[in-house]
Design a protein around this motif. Structure first.
Motif, short mmCIF file in Angstrom:
data_model
loop_
_atom_site.label_atom_id
_atom_site.label_comp_id
_atom_site.label_asym_id
_atom_site.label_seq_id
_atom_site.Cartn_x
_atom_site.Cartn_y
_atom_site.Cartn_z
N UNK A 248 62.69 39.65 79.72
CA UNK A 248 62.38 38.69 78.66
C UNK A 248 61.82 37.38 79.22
N UNK A 249 62.15 37.10 80.49
CA UNK A 249 61.68 35.85 81.09
C UNK A 249 60.15 35.82 81.22
N UNK A 250 59.49 36.81 81.86
CA UNK A 250 58.03 36.76 81.94
C UNK A 250 57.36 36.93 80.58
N UNK A 251 58.00 37.67 79.67
CA UNK A 251 57.42 37.81 78.33
C UNK A 251 57.45 36.45 77.61
N UNK A 252 58.57 35.74 77.73
CA UNK A 252 58.65 34.40 77.14
C UNK A 252 57.62 33.47 77.77
N UNK A 253 57.42 33.60 79.08
CA UNK A 253 56.41 32.78 79.76
C UNK A 253 55.01 33.04 79.18
N UNK A 254 54.70 34.33 79.00
CA UNK A 254 53.39 34.68 78.44
C UNK A 254 53.21 34.12 77.03
N UNK A 255 54.28 34.27 76.20
CA UNK A 255 54.18 33.77 74.83
C UNK A 255 53.99 32.25 74.81
N UNK A 256 54.62 31.55 75.72
CA UNK A 256 54.48 30.10 75.78
C UNK A 256 53.02 29.71 76.03
N UNK A 257 52.43 30.34 77.04
CA UNK A 257 51.03 30.04 77.33
C UNK A 257 50.10 30.52 76.22
N UNK A 258 50.44 31.66 75.59
CA UNK A 258 49.59 32.19 74.52
C UNK A 258 49.58 31.24 73.33
N UNK A 259 50.74 30.69 73.01
CA UNK A 259 50.81 29.75 71.89
C UNK A 259 50.05 28.47 72.16
N UNK A 260 49.85 28.18 73.46
CA UNK A 260 49.08 26.99 73.84
C UNK A 260 47.63 27.32 74.16
N UNK A 261 47.20 28.54 73.76
CA UNK A 261 45.81 28.92 73.92
C UNK A 261 45.41 29.33 75.33
N UNK A 262 46.39 29.63 76.20
CA UNK A 262 46.06 29.97 77.58
C UNK A 262 46.67 31.32 77.96
N UNK A 263 46.72 32.25 77.01
CA UNK A 263 47.37 33.53 77.27
C UNK A 263 46.56 34.46 78.14
#
Length: 343
Positions: A248-263
């Protein structure tokens, strides 16, 4: 009539066995009959011959060395077949004080315990070095925790076992029976206690293991296997949960960047997290399957216990226990007259 059989697993003990036999008790309060059983685990010396000449009542001989756990298991089977109500296991190297057999038998005779362990008081035993004391205490703590018992010397081989307990215990390890037996007994809710016993200095190096690291490795594997056998769902679900949480840690990391337009630049985090989540689900699934297998084992053990009790009834109906032949040789050994031990 209460019969006690004292079993002694042996490997090349021709020189020291007479002294061990001479120190065994001839009478114990609450015991009507005392007999002795030697398990010769593939000795290359005259261990079986010495036992026979000293009048040992029962001799089981393995044609080749099978290890301490197998020798212990063979001894239990023979003692049960010979009608033992209580079985005591002791060593042939003279480490344990023979007179203390009465002490470890007493709680079983009184009906207070199914198994009684001879506690060597490891923390202050003058025959153990600092390193051995630390390892013994650490190992006993682990076994005590995993088996839900209150035994402070888990690897002591000096123990008394009731017939009921011996029928319910099924040793599966190939290394040493001590920890496997305790974890099984604890998980099967058998009454286990311990009493302090005296010990003597070792007269030779251990034949069970060649080095301390090797002993730690094999004991660790034995403990892990025994615990997993009786707690498969807990172990595998725990491992699966760990893998899932890490995923869940790397998935959460990806979602964080995706929500900021950098996924787009962090897709590898999604792949890694997805892989770990998949592993977690697979491990939990394995845990469910392992738990089903463990349930089947319980049913098989219950059937085996009923079979053993049925054999007991048949033996009592015939008026005497069946005599078993010497292992693999076909020669009976139970009719040996205990001339030397009679005194």
């Amino acid at each position: 009539m209460t019969k006690l059989i004292i079993q002694i697993p042996c490997l090349n003990e021709a020189a020291g066995l007479p002294d061990t036999l001479a120190k065994l008790p001839r009478s114990i309060p609450g015991i009507d009959t005392i007999e002795y059983c030697v398990i010769d685990d593939g000795s290359t010396d005259d261990t079986s011959g010495v036992a026979r000449r000293w009048g040992v009542h029962h001799i089981v001989r393995h044609r080749r060395n099978r290890g301490l756990a197998e020798a212990f298991r063979s001894g239990l089977e023979r003692c049960l077949a010979e009608g033992a109500d209580i079985i005591v296991n002791t060593d042939a190297d003279g480490q344990y004080e023979g007179a203390d057999i009465a002490k470890i038998v007493a709680p079983v005779v009184a009906g207070e315990a199914d198994i009684c362990i001879g506690d060597r008081s490891v923390a202050r035993n003058q025959h153990f070095g600092p390193g051995k004391r630390l390892l013994q205490r650490l190992g006993s703590y682990v076994v005590r925790t995993l088996s839900a018992t209150d035994i402070t010397d888990a690897v002591s081989g000096f123990r008394a076992i009731s017939r009921e307990a011996a029928q319910r215990i099924n040793i599966t390890t190939e290394f040493s029976y001590t920890t496997d037996m305790l974890i099984q007994a604890g998980r099967k809710r058998l009454a286990i206690t311990s009493v302090p016993v005296r010990t003597h200095a070792a007269t030779r190096p251990s034949r069970l293991f060649k080095s301390i690291p090797r002993f730690i490795q094999q004991t660790g594997v034995t403990i892990l296997r025994a615990y997993t056998t009786f707690n498969a769902l807990r172990v595998f679900v725990g491992l699966g949960a760990v893998a899932t949480l890490i995923g869940l840690v790397p998935i959460g990391r990806f979602l964080w960047f995706a929500l900021n337009g950098d996924g787009d630049g962090h897709i590898q985090s999604l792949v890694l997290g997805g892989a770990l989540l998949t592993v977690g689900v697979l491990v939990v699934t394995l845990g469910i399957l392992a738990d089903l297998i463990a349930t089947n084992r319980k049913l098989l053990e219950a059937a085996l216990l009923k079979l053993r009790k049925l054999e007991d009834k048949l033996d009592r109906g015939e008026g005497q226990a069946q005599k078993m032949p010497d292992d693999e040789t076909g020669r009976p050994t139970s009719d040996v007259v205990p001339q030397r031990l009679a005194g």
